[in-house]
Motif scaffolding. Structure first.
Motif, PDB file in Angstrom:
ATOM      1  N   ALA A 150       0.828  -1.360  -0.136  1.00 28.71           N
ATOM      2  CA  ALA A 150      -0.109   0.019  -0.112  1.00 28.71           C
ATOM      3  C   ALA A 150       0.665   1.088  -0.048  1.00 28.71           C
ATOM      4  CB  ALA A 150      -0.914  -0.032   1.173  1.00 28.71           C
ATOM      5  N   ASP A 151       0.298   2.249  -0.376  1.00 30.74           N
ATOM      6  CA  ASP A 151       1.008   3.733  -0.247  1.00 30.74           C
ATOM      7  C   ASP A 151       0.186   4.564   0.646  1.00 30.74           C
ATOM      8  OD1 ASP A 151       2.756   3.050  -2.398  1.00 30.74           O
ATOM      9  OD2 ASP A 151       1.344   3.867  -4.020  1.00 30.74           O
ATOM     10  N   THR A 152       0.900   5.228   1.614  1.00 34.07           N
ATOM     11  CA  THR A 152       0.080   6.185   2.494  1.00 34.07           C
ATOM     12  C   THR A 152       1.039   7.327   2.114  1.00 34.07           C
ATOM     13  OG1 THR A 152       1.540   5.413   4.299  1.00 34.07           O
ATOM     14  CG2 THR A 152      -0.348   4.450   4.149  1.00 34.07           C
ATOM     15  N   TYR A 153       0.231   8.672   2.743  1.00 35.29           N
ATOM     16  CA  TYR A 153       0.542   9.750   2.368  1.00 35.29           C
ATOM     17  C   TYR A 153       0.977  10.612   3.442  1.00 35.29           C
ATOM     18  CZ  TYR A 153       0.052   8.658  -2.541  1.00 35.29           C
ATOM     19  OH  TYR A 153      -0.025   8.208  -3.747  1.00 35.29           O
ATOM     20  N   GLY A 154       2.002  11.408   3.629  1.00 34.40           N
ATOM     21  CA  GLY A 154       2.425  12.018   4.900  1.00 34.40           C
ATOM     22  C   GLY A 154       3.135  13.372   4.579  1.00 34.40           C
ATOM     23  N   LEU A 155       3.502  14.204   5.462  1.00 31.05           N
ATOM     24  CA  LEU A 155       4.378  15.452   5.240  1.00 31.05           C
ATOM     25  C   LEU A 155       5.940  15.043   5.376  1.00 31.05           C
ATOM     26  CD1 LEU A 155       3.618  18.658   5.104  1.00 31.05           C
ATOM     27  CD2 LEU A 155       4.560  18.549   7.601  1.00 31.05           C
ATOM     28  N   TYR A 156       6.685  15.494   4.447  1.00 29.36           N
ATOM     29  CA  TYR A 156       7.992  15.589   4.472  1.00 29.36           C
ATOM     30  C   TYR A 156       8.595  16.839   4.567  1.00 29.36           C
ATOM     31  CZ  TYR A 156       8.343  11.008   2.155  1.00 29.36           C
ATOM     32  OH  TYR A 156       8.162   9.597   2.087  1.00 29.36           O
ATOM     33  N   TYR A 157       9.490  17.085   5.518  1.00 27.69           N
ATOM     34  CA  TYR A 157       9.877  18.439   5.998  1.00 27.69           C
ATOM     35  C   TYR A 157      11.366  18.646   5.980  1.00 27.69           C
ATOM     36  CZ  TYR A 157      10.124  16.862  10.827  1.00 27.69           C
ATOM     37  OH  TYR A 157      10.294  16.049  11.903  1.00 27.69           O
ATOM     38  N   ASN A 158      12.034  19.574   5.255  1.00 26.17           N
ATOM     39  CA  ASN A 158      13.555  19.904   5.302  1.00 26.17           C
ATOM     40  C   ASN A 158      13.811  20.495   6.616  1.00 26.17           C
ATOM     41  OD1 ASN A 158      16.059  21.091   4.938  1.00 26.17           O
ATOM     42  ND2 ASN A 158      15.472  20.653   2.451  1.00 26.17           N
ATOM     43  N   LYS A 159      14.579  19.457   7.291  1.00 31.21           N
ATOM     44  CA  LYS A 159      15.122  19.902   8.668  1.00 31.21           C
ATOM     45  C   LYS A 159      16.307  21.231   8.587  1.00 31.21           C
ATOM     46  CE  LYS A 159      14.520  15.775  11.317  1.00 31.21           C
ATOM     47  NZ  LYS A 159      15.250  14.717  12.162  1.00 31.21           N
ATOM     48  N   ALA A 160      17.078  21.318   7.566  1.00 27.03           N
ATOM     49  CA  ALA A 160      17.809  22.335   7.338  1.00 27.03           C
ATOM     50  C   ALA A 160      17.267  23.828   7.170  1.00 27.03           C
ATOM     51  CB  ALA A 160      18.712  22.091   6.319  1.00 27.03           C
ATOM     52  N   LEU A 161      16.074  23.673   6.261  1.00 24.25           N
ATOM     53  CA  LEU A 161      15.461  25.081   6.246  1.00 24.25           C
ATOM     54  C   LEU A 161      14.630  25.188   7.432  1.00 24.25           C
ATOM     55  CD1 LEU A 161      14.398  24.381   2.525  1.00 24.25           C
ATOM     56  CD2 LEU A 161      15.699  25.965   3.100  1.00 24.25           C
ATOM     57  N   GLY A 281       4.043  10.300  -0.646  1.00 26.44           N
ATOM     58  CA  GLY A 281       3.977   8.901  -0.461  1.00 26.44           C
ATOM     59  C   GLY A 281       5.342   8.263   0.204  1.00 26.44           C
ATOM     60  N   GLU A 282       5.000   7.308   0.997  1.00 26.63           N
ATOM     61  CA  GLU A 282       6.049   6.624   1.779  1.00 26.63           C
ATOM     62  C   GLU A 282       7.227   6.210   0.881  1.00 26.63           C
ATOM     63  OE1 GLU A 282       3.528   4.954   0.891  1.00 26.63           O
ATOM     64  OE2 GLU A 282       4.561   3.343  -0.450  1.00 26.63           O
ATOM     65  N   TYR A 283       7.041   5.992  -0.467  1.00 27.04           N
ATOM     66  CA  TYR A 283       8.430   5.687  -1.319  1.00 27.04           C
ATOM     67  C   TYR A 283       9.145   6.648  -1.632  1.00 27.04           C
ATOM     68  CZ  TYR A 283       4.559   8.157  -3.847  1.00 27.04           C
ATOM     69  OH  TYR A 283       3.622   8.916  -4.210  1.00 27.04           O
ATOM     70  N   ARG A 284       8.966   8.074  -1.252  1.00 22.90           N
ATOM     71  CA  ARG A 284       9.828   8.863  -1.287  1.00 22.90           C
ATOM     72  C   ARG A 284      11.190   8.771  -0.602  1.00 22.90           C
ATOM     73  NH1 ARG A 284      10.881  11.520  -5.321  1.00 22.90           N
ATOM     74  NH2 ARG A 284       8.778  11.599  -5.471  1.00 22.90           N
ATOM     75  N   VAL A 285      10.836   8.037   0.645  1.00 24.23           N
ATOM     76  CA  VAL A 285      11.918   7.521   1.385  1.00 24.23           C
ATOM     77  C   VAL A 285      13.240   7.214   0.928  1.00 24.23           C
ATOM     78  CG1 VAL A 285      12.599   6.142   3.379  1.00 24.23           C
ATOM     79  CG2 VAL A 285      10.564   7.605   3.350  1.00 24.23           C
TER      80      VAL A 285
END
Lengths: 441, 331
Positions: A150-161, A281-285
């Motif tokens: 399955a694919d699930t969707y969440g938030l990715y955030y840039n820690k440096a920014l 989606g989780e696949y971005r990891v």
């Protein structure tokens, strides 16, 4: 002589009728369930290259468990190809599709067989899967498909920014999301956008009503009819979105967006730091690991309009089915049951493909939970408030019609006071299409 | 006494035999003609008549490609004209092509061909340069234009910004998306240009000389010699252009899919981007038939398209009596 000929012809006709009827009858699963006659089955699926290799590895595990069944896999399957194969009488024994939207059409037409007899026969506990999965693998209570990851969707955030902007943790509410987005945005000297905090434009990368709606608890249907105007969540999302778009300037944002790299490339805007927070989606990891391993980023559930929704999200996934014309439906079922429920197979596929394994027990496997970035998505998947899209006979037409309206709205071509009327018209279009398809009388 | 009736019977027999022989010969001729025509008849029946009749039948059914068609009478046509809110925008977009895109292509191709007839040096090089885009695959050409006209990183807007002009959003703007496609169409006029070039070269020198002797200037020569002489070619390009515009699909599909900035699987849901401004009739037809498994309705749309194409072509051909001149023919 004449009588003999007539008797012979009648016997032949009777035999043909009896055999013909049995050939078209119910799945022969129950009859042949115990048969261990060596057999080769075909399994067409959408995977290619490295990913097809991972499927083959899982299939090898299946062959170990069921040594009399050999599986021949073929990748790059699409709904069009499968439709042509079923129509031509050359359907594979088992099929897997990425296009979950098409399930309504395949299931309602009988092109995908009803799996209920197999599930009953094998006493398969469907509660192994979260409700969202059970929802998107069935059409009007007819279970025509099994899940394959399955694919699930969440938030990715840039820690440096985030650190640069003095922010420590990801936003939890949509108001915080807007405030953080403004804080994280950087402009060039000419006023154009350099780094966007969060891109609220629908249609970009994974920004789609189906993915964003759960943040506001938006529900598509009420019974058998479209209810976008009736659900306050959708209008709330659109008002929030327009406010943020206006802050950026629509043209500025479109121009910035046009300059971002391809979603599935190393130039992805989040991966190269052009957007600070992104819905994905989780696949971005896996993509980040492979393309930008030094990127300092975090993952979190998407911010929500109500605290009670936090932790939930949108869930969808690949489906497996037994097409009409399958020569070995029982063996195909065994394969699909194995791929959908075997924890070892799911763990291997999940780690290789970086998709969420589709059963609740497989979520607890330590190897799957090891990566903290990925773990967030496992929890979103298991959250009982997570949701999915409705399975309709008209495929994704409801989403397209809604997305078209959103496109006009976000460009400022719909007056704020006309929002409700516009959404009601979207409902009308969807309901007309449902009626025309025969799903709704 | 008996010779007269015998002779009469004999004559009648001869006449009958002759008629029979004639009929046989006629049948043989027909057989030969049919035999020679049979490859075409088979092709025409299999690839034209059968699909046309099937499509007409399917347009009266609900057909999802997977189950048996179900008879619904004229329901698909009623849905098209009464309920489907995307049909009219799609028709309007297609009409836009007919009114602006096709004439622009014809004029540009004619203009380039005219320039090439006047060039004294490097004619071969210029012909090649203007024809080359026609050899570029449509998808590749469209991708190139989406890149060229990218509002943020495209060379066109960068060049415009150096001139102090804030370039438009091109494929990302509903006002500019069709003009962007028109630019793409103008770039690929190679085939049309070659046809015009052949026609212009073929105009009789004597006619120009006679006109010059009568004191006609360049504009008058164009009006009274060139245009009438090549009018059959203008008619041909116009008819082909209109039919092409009614079938306009690939460029719109690719441009919308790429410009929207989503993955391939999702971008198919955004056909017509932005705001349905590139949702042309064939794009909608494809979407209904192959994305939404609504082949009965798509067939009804195809039948309407066929009727419109036929109607428009007939109108153009009828009007051609007023403005097309054939050498040697009397007006």
């Amino acid at each position: 002589m004449r009588r003999m000929t007539l008797a012979f012809a009648s016997t032949i006709a009777l035999v043909l009728v009896v055999f013909g009827a049995s050939a078209q009858g119910a799945p022969r699963s129950a009859a042949t369930a115990g048969s261990h006659t060596p057999v080769t089955i075909s399994f067409w699926n959408g995977f290619t290259a490295r990913e097809l290799g991972l499927i083959n590895k899982a299939v090898a595990g299946f062959h170990k468990q069921y040594p009399w069944i050999t599986v021949k896999t073929t990748g790059a399957l699409t709904a069009d190809k499968l439709t042509a194969a079923i129509r031509g009488g050359n359907a594979p024994d088992a099929a897997s599709l990425f296009e979950t939207d098409t399930l309504g059409a395949f299931c309602s037409s009988g092109a995908f067989q009803d799996l209920t007899p197999y599930i009953k026969r094998d006493h398969l506990n469907m509660n192994l899967f979260p409700k969202t999965i059970r929802d998107y693998t069935a059409y009007q209570n007819k279970r025509c498909a099994m899940p394959l990851l399955a694919d699930t969707y969440g938030l990715y955030y840039n820690k440096a920014l985030f650190a640069k902007a003095g922010l420590k943790s990801p936003p939890r509410t949509v108001d915080q999301l807007a405030a953080y987005a403004k804080k994280l945005t950087q402009r060039n000297k000419d006023g154009s956008l350099k780094v966007v905090g969060f891109n609220p434009l629908d249609g970009w990368y994974e920004n789609a009503p189906a993915h964003t709606g759960p943040m506001w608890g938006g529900q598509w249907m009420k019974g058998n009819t479209s209810n976008i105007a009736g659900d306050p969540g959708w209008a709330a999302w659109l008002r929030w979105q327009k406010k943020l778009i206006d802050w950026y300037g629509y043209n500025n944002l479109v121009k910035w967006q046009a300059g971002t790299g391809d979603e599935f490339s190393a130039s992805n805007a989040f991966e190269v730091g052009k957007v600070a927070m992104n819905l994905d989606g989780e696949y971005r990891v896996a993509f980040v690991d492979a393309e930008h391993p030094d990127l300092k980023y975090g993952t979190a559930p998407l911010p929500t309009s109500r605290p009670s929704l936090y932790g939930s999200g949108f869930v969808i996934g690949t489906i497996m089915a037994i097409p009409k014309g399958s020569h070995h439906p029982n063996e195909a079922w065994l394969l699909e049951k194995y791929l959908a429920t075997n924890t070892k197979a799911l763990t291997g596929l999940s780690l290789g493909l970086k998709n969420v394994p589709s059963t609740l027990p497989s979520l607890k496997v330590p190897a799957v939970r090891k990566d903290p970035h990925f773990r967030v998505f496992l929890d979103i998947f298991a959250n009982p408030k997570s949701s999915t899209q409705p399975v309709l006979k008209i495929g994704s037409q409801n989403q397209t019609l809604f997305a078209t309206f959103v496109g006009k709205w976000q460009a400022g071509h719909v007056k704020p006071q006309d929002l409700h009327a516009g959404l009601a018209n979207v409902d009308k279009q969807i309901n007309d299409a449902l009626k025309q398809s025969g799903q709704v009388p | 006494m008996t010779s007269a009736p015998v002779a009469g019977a004999f004559a009648a027999t001869v006449a009958r035999d002759r008629r029979r022989a004639k009929r046989k010969a006629a049948w043989r001729r027909r057989g030969l003609v049919l035999g020679l025509l049979s490859p075409w008849i088979v092709g025409f029946s299999v690839f034209f008549v059968y699909p046309l009749v099937t499509s007409a039948y399917l347009s009266l059914t609900h057909y999802d490609l997977l189950s048996t068609p179900r008879w619904v009478g004229l329901a698909n046509y009623r849905f098209m004209f009464e309920d489907d809110q995307l049909v009219w925008p799609a028709i309007k977009n297609t009409l836009w092509l007919m009114v602006f895109y096709v004439p622009a292509q014809v004029l540009f191709a004619f203009g380039v061909a005219l320039m090439l007839t006047r060039a004294r040096r490097g004619v071969g090089v210029f012909r090649t340069i203007f024809y080359l885009p026609a050899l570029v695959p449509t998808v590749a050409g469209t991708l190139g234009f989406v890149y060229l006209l990218n509002p943020a990183t495209g060379p066109v807007n960068i060049a415009l910004s150096h001139l102090g002009i804030n370039g438009p959003l091109w494929f990302h703007s509903p006002q500019w998306s069709k003009p962007s496609l028109t630019l793409l169409g103008l770039w690929g006029i190679g085939n049309m240009m070659i046809i015009f070039l052949a026609a212009l070269v073929d105009v009789s020198r004597q006619l120009y000389e006679s006109a010059e002797l009568d004191g006609a200037g360049p504009l008058q020569r164009m009006r009274w010699v060139t245009l009438p002489s090549i009018s059959p070619v203008i008619l041909f390009t116009l008819v082909i252009g209109v039919i092409d515009s009614l079938q306009y699909f690939t460029q719109a599909y690719v441009a919308a899919s790429i410009a929207v900035g989503q993955s391939a699987s999702q971008s198919a849901e955004n056909l017509g981007y932005p705001e349905n401004s590139t949702l042309f009739y064939p794009v909608l037809l494809y979407q209904q038939g192959f994305r939404y498994f609504n082949m009965g309705y798509a067939s009804a749309m195809a039948m309407v398209l066929l009727a419109v194409a036929l109607g428009v072509t007939l109108v153009i051909l009828r009007s051609s009596r007023l403005w097309v001149f054939y050498q040697g023919a009397r007006r």
